[in-house]
Design an enzyme around this catalytic site. Structure first.
Site, PDB file in Angstrom:
ATOM      1  N   ASP A  13       0.817  -1.213   0.000  1.00 39.51           N
ATOM      2  CA  ASP A  13       0.000   0.000   0.000  1.00 39.51           C
ATOM      3  C   ASP A  13       0.851   1.263   0.000  1.00 39.51           C
ATOM      4  O   ASP A  13       2.023   1.241   0.401  1.00 39.51           O
ATOM      5  CB  ASP A  13      -0.898   0.049   1.242  1.00 39.51           C
ATOM      6  CG  ASP A  13      -2.050  -0.933   1.151  1.00 39.51           C
ATOM      7  OD1 ASP A  13      -2.075  -1.721   0.184  1.00 39.51           O
ATOM      8  OD2 ASP A  13      -2.914  -0.927   2.045  1.00 39.51           O
ATOM      9  N   HIS A  73      -5.693   2.843  -4.282  1.00 36.05           N
ATOM     10  CA  HIS A  73      -5.726   3.125  -2.836  1.00 36.05           C
ATOM     11  C   HIS A  73      -6.208   4.560  -2.626  1.00 36.05           C
ATOM     12  O   HIS A  73      -5.737   5.246  -1.724  1.00 36.05           O
ATOM     13  CB  HIS A  73      -4.331   2.911  -2.252  1.00 36.05           C
ATOM     14  CG  HIS A  73      -4.319   2.652  -0.775  1.00 36.05           C
ATOM     15  ND1 HIS A  73      -5.219   1.818  -0.151  1.00 36.05           N
ATOM     16  CD2 HIS A  73      -3.500   3.115   0.207  1.00 36.05           C
ATOM     17  CE1 HIS A  73      -4.953   1.762   1.135  1.00 36.05           C
ATOM     18  NE2 HIS A  73      -3.926   2.553   1.384  1.00 36.05           N
ATOM     19  N   HIS A 102       3.793  -2.412   3.125  1.00 42.70           N
ATOM     20  CA  HIS A 102       3.835  -1.041   2.589  1.00 42.70           C
ATOM     21  C   HIS A 102       5.131  -0.819   1.828  1.00 42.70           C
ATOM     22  O   HIS A 102       6.204  -1.263   2.262  1.00 42.70           O
ATOM     23  CB  HIS A 102       3.730  -0.010   3.724  1.00 42.70           C
ATOM     24  CG  HIS A 102       2.412  -0.038   4.437  1.00 42.70           C
ATOM     25  ND1 HIS A 102       2.148  -0.933   5.453  1.00 42.70           N
ATOM     26  CD2 HIS A 102       1.283   0.701   4.277  1.00 42.70           C
ATOM     27  CE1 HIS A 102       0.919  -0.737   5.902  1.00 42.70           C
ATOM     28  NE2 HIS A 102       0.372   0.244   5.201  1.00 42.70           N
TER      29      HIS A 102
END
Length: 710
Positions: free
Chosen positions: A92, A143, A244
């Site tokens: 992400d 996202h 991430h």
């Protein structure tokens, strides 16, 4: 005051200028709005750092206890899980220029495909990384555009976040994807009613929601070993693992991947994209040509907005530095100039003076002006040149029957011609030029001519003060005269680059005027043109603050606009006419590089930047820290007040009017910079400005005694 002949002017088309300015301001505001939205409404908290709370009764059991990939189709709600021993690696918040390439290198070395849920603003900033993700066979999902919390965002912003993300992705990669991971989401059993509502809304827009089943918690930076432990499945069930590739230091994530992937492969786990892990058809598809074009336009718009903000930031820093430098320089010069008050130019000048008063329709104030002149304590003759007045100005002067006052009548030919007529009729070598709306102190002429004891002095600027200073507009002009004009004149005096001897109160040496051919009528600021010509001819022009005269300032915003528009436009004309001084040597070059540069920086460029400053201030109040913006404004105001207080002290004025300074920033300041903008546009358009004559009110009276003007 006289005016140029009407046939020499033509009306200036104002509308086009304001349309252009409005368009520029709209474009600038749009760029700042885009920049503010993309950079300062960005959700900066990591996904796991924000936990949603609230009722969950509306979440279907099949969803709360189901898989992480959710299709919230109305009437057909369903979810799916990854196959056993299958791990869908998801990343992400990227792409990040530092960490995304390193993670991609690890995945390539391990022959693993993953899914990257990218943030739209980051894709726009690093489109090449988004293309690399796709080119290396990884899956890409959204996202949102600014990492916004879709569960709490209003409907308009939710729609904007999805639409802009899709556009930017299409522009960068040529692909469109229905995969969406809402920021701050986690596992299905953590969904609240608000989360479910947001998922349903995004499904209506065509998106599949991808949640997680396992969180590496790498955003906490707990250490590589802990990240590996958090990422290791407890059984054989398939997992959607959250990691991430952006949002801070991701060195632990990179190190954990290097060890985690081989270890899980050794235990029989396979790695796949989200769609492959749950058995979905390839979700991404080629975007249409129009969508790609719009996406590229959005990316370039964001880049331009970033560039505009960077440029404006540097301009603001430069403007702030110049403003502070100007304040320090003018105050220092004023202090030094004040110490020279007792300076003696030589033997007292006692020779008589010829005072020339050009007059065009000055019936309202001409009597007060003449009576103040004849009350002078210095020997003078007064020559009133009536420039074709139609209101009986010459008759009023003649009816006064004052000895030593002559009236010359001529057809309307303009103020410069009227002054040249008076110069030819003058009997004496020292000349004082006075506007017909100006009232002199009894000692003003005597003080004005004392510097002529120095043979190098060709002209002297007196101290013009606003007489009708009642009301806000009068106070604001009073402040400008004392703080702006007079502080600058002290600086110009010391730097030997005086650009203007005001028409209201100025003294001249006849030989200096004759050597440059008298006054010219090619500009609307004949006083500025004349002064610049004298400086370039090698004459010294000085400021005598004790030569006080009172002038009638405009009493309405419209009259003030017309006056300052003419002044500013005329100054631009004079600067252009004398531009050669910048490259010349000697006194002319000194004037050009000092005086003209000062005018260009502080009377042209800074006012042109003023609307940018105002727009940026609004930007700061909306998107930045309002307290910080307010403190900067108060600091700027305090600097102005300090300058004003010192200037008022030097001029012996009461500081009371300075309380209007804050209000001046919201009305008067805008009017002044709009005048400069309009003047610059007019000059660039090559238009000739019509003479703007100020309406006279006759509000000034001759001083009754030598005690001064009341």
């Amino acid at each position: 005051m006289s005016r140029p002949v009407a046939r020499r002017a033509k009306q200036v088309p104002l509308r086009t200028h304001w349309i252009v300015l409005t368009m520029l301001l709209v474009c600038l505001s749009s760029m700042l709005l885009l920049n503010g939205y993309t950079h300062h409404l960005f959700g900066t908290e990591p996904d796991g750092a924000v936990t949603s709370g609230g009722p969950a009764g509306a979440v279907p059991r099949a969803i709360a206890g189901g898989g992480p990939v959710i299709d919230a189709q109305p009437g057909e709600v369903r979810s799916v899980r990854p196959a056993n021993r299958t791990i869908a690696l998801t990343f992400d918040d990227g792409p990040d220029p530092v960490w995304t390439p390193k993670i991609l290198d690890v995945l390539k070395a391990q022959h693993v495909k993953a899914t990257f849920f990218v943030v739209g603003t980051e894709v726009a900033a690093h489109p090449a990384l988004a293309r690399r993700i796709v080119a290396e066979g990884h899956q890409i999902g959204m996202h949102t555009f600014t990492h916004a919390n879709l569960s709490t965002a209003p409907g308009w912003r939710r729609s904007l976040e999805l639409r802009q993300s899709q556009l930017v992705l299409a522009g960068a990669t040529g692909l469109s994807t229905p995969l969406l991971r809402p920021p701050y989401s986690s596992e299905p059993d953590a969904l609240t009613d608000a989360d479910w509502t947001a998922i349903q809304k995004t499904r209506q827009a065509g998106y599949l929601t991808v949640l997680t089943t396992q969180d590496s918690e790498d955003w906490r930076r707990p250490g590589t070993a802990k990240v590996i432990a958090n990422s290791t499945p407890r059984g054989t069930a398939g997992q959607v693992l959250l990691m991430h590739d952006a949002g801070g230091d991701r060195s632990e994530t990179v190190a954990a991947l290097t060890k985690l992937i081989p270890a899980l492969k050794a235990r029989g786990y396979t790695f796949a994209t989200v769609s492959d892990a749950v058995g979905l058809p390839q979700p991404a598809h080629d975007a249409g040509l129009l969508e790609r074009g719009r996406g590229l336009a959005a990316i370039w718009a964001m880049r331009v907005s970033d560039g505009v903000l960077s440029l404006l930031t540097w301009f603001l820093y430069a403007a702030g530095a110049l403003s502070v430098l100007r304040a320090i320089t003018t105050v220092w010069a004023a202090r030094r100039h004040a110490r020279m008050r007792d300076w003696s130019w030589g033997e007292p000048v006692t020779e008589p003076v010829s005072v020339i008063v050009p007059a065009y329709n000055e019936s309202a104030g001409i009597e007060a002006a003449i009576r103040s002149l004849v009350a002078s304590d210095h020997p003078i003759e007064v020559i009133v040149v009536d420039d074709g007045s139609t209101d009986g100005t010459a008759d009023i002067v003649e009816a006064m029957g004052i000895r030593g006052v002559r009236v010359i009548r001529q057809r309307n030919a303009g103020k410069p011609v009227a002054l040249n007529t008076g110069l030819q009729a003058a009997h004496f070598d020292l000349i004082v030029m006075v506007d017909g709306d100006t009232v002199f102190e009894p000692d003003a002429v005597r003080m004005l001519v004392q510097p002529f004891a120095d043979p190098s002095v060709g002209a002297v600027s007196g101290n013009a003060k606003v007489g009708n200073r009642r009301g806000l507009l009068g106070r604001w002009q009073h402040i400008e005269y004392v703080v702006g004009f007079n502080l600058d004149r002290r600086l110009f005096d010391l730097a030997e680059c005086m650009p203007t001897v005001p028409g209201a109160v100025g003294g001249f040496r006849r030989t200096a005027l004759e050597r440059i051919g008298g006054l010219s009528d090619v500009t609307l600021a004949e006083d500025t043109d004349l002064t610049m010509a004298l400086c370039r001819d090698g004459w010294r022009v000085v400021y005598e603050e004790r030569a006080v005269a009172w002038t009638e300032a405009p009493a309405s915003l419209g009259a003030l606009w017309r006056q300052r528009y003419r002044w500013c436009y005329g100054t631009l004309q004079a600067m252009w006419k004398h531009r050669g001084a910048w490259v010349q040597r000697g006194q002319s070059g000194k004037f050009g590089r000092r005086g003209l540069t000062y005018l260009l920086l502080f009377q042209v460029l800074l006012p042109l930047l003023a609307p940018v400053v105002d727009v940026f201030a609004i930007y700061g109040l909306v998107f930045l820290d309002p307290l910080r913006v307010g403190l900067v404004w108060l600091g700027f105001l305090a600097l102005q007040f300090a300058m004003g207080r010192y200037a008022f002290h030097l001029d012996g004025e009461r500081a009371g009017p300075l309380w209007t300074l804050p209000l001046q920033q919201f009305v008067y300041r805008q009017l002044m910079y709009l005048v400069v903008i309009q003047s610059v546009f007019t000059a660039l358009a090559g238009s000739r400005l019509r003479w703007q004559r100020m309406e006279r009110y006759g509000s000034l009276r001759a001083p009754a005694s030598t005690e001064g003007f009341p």
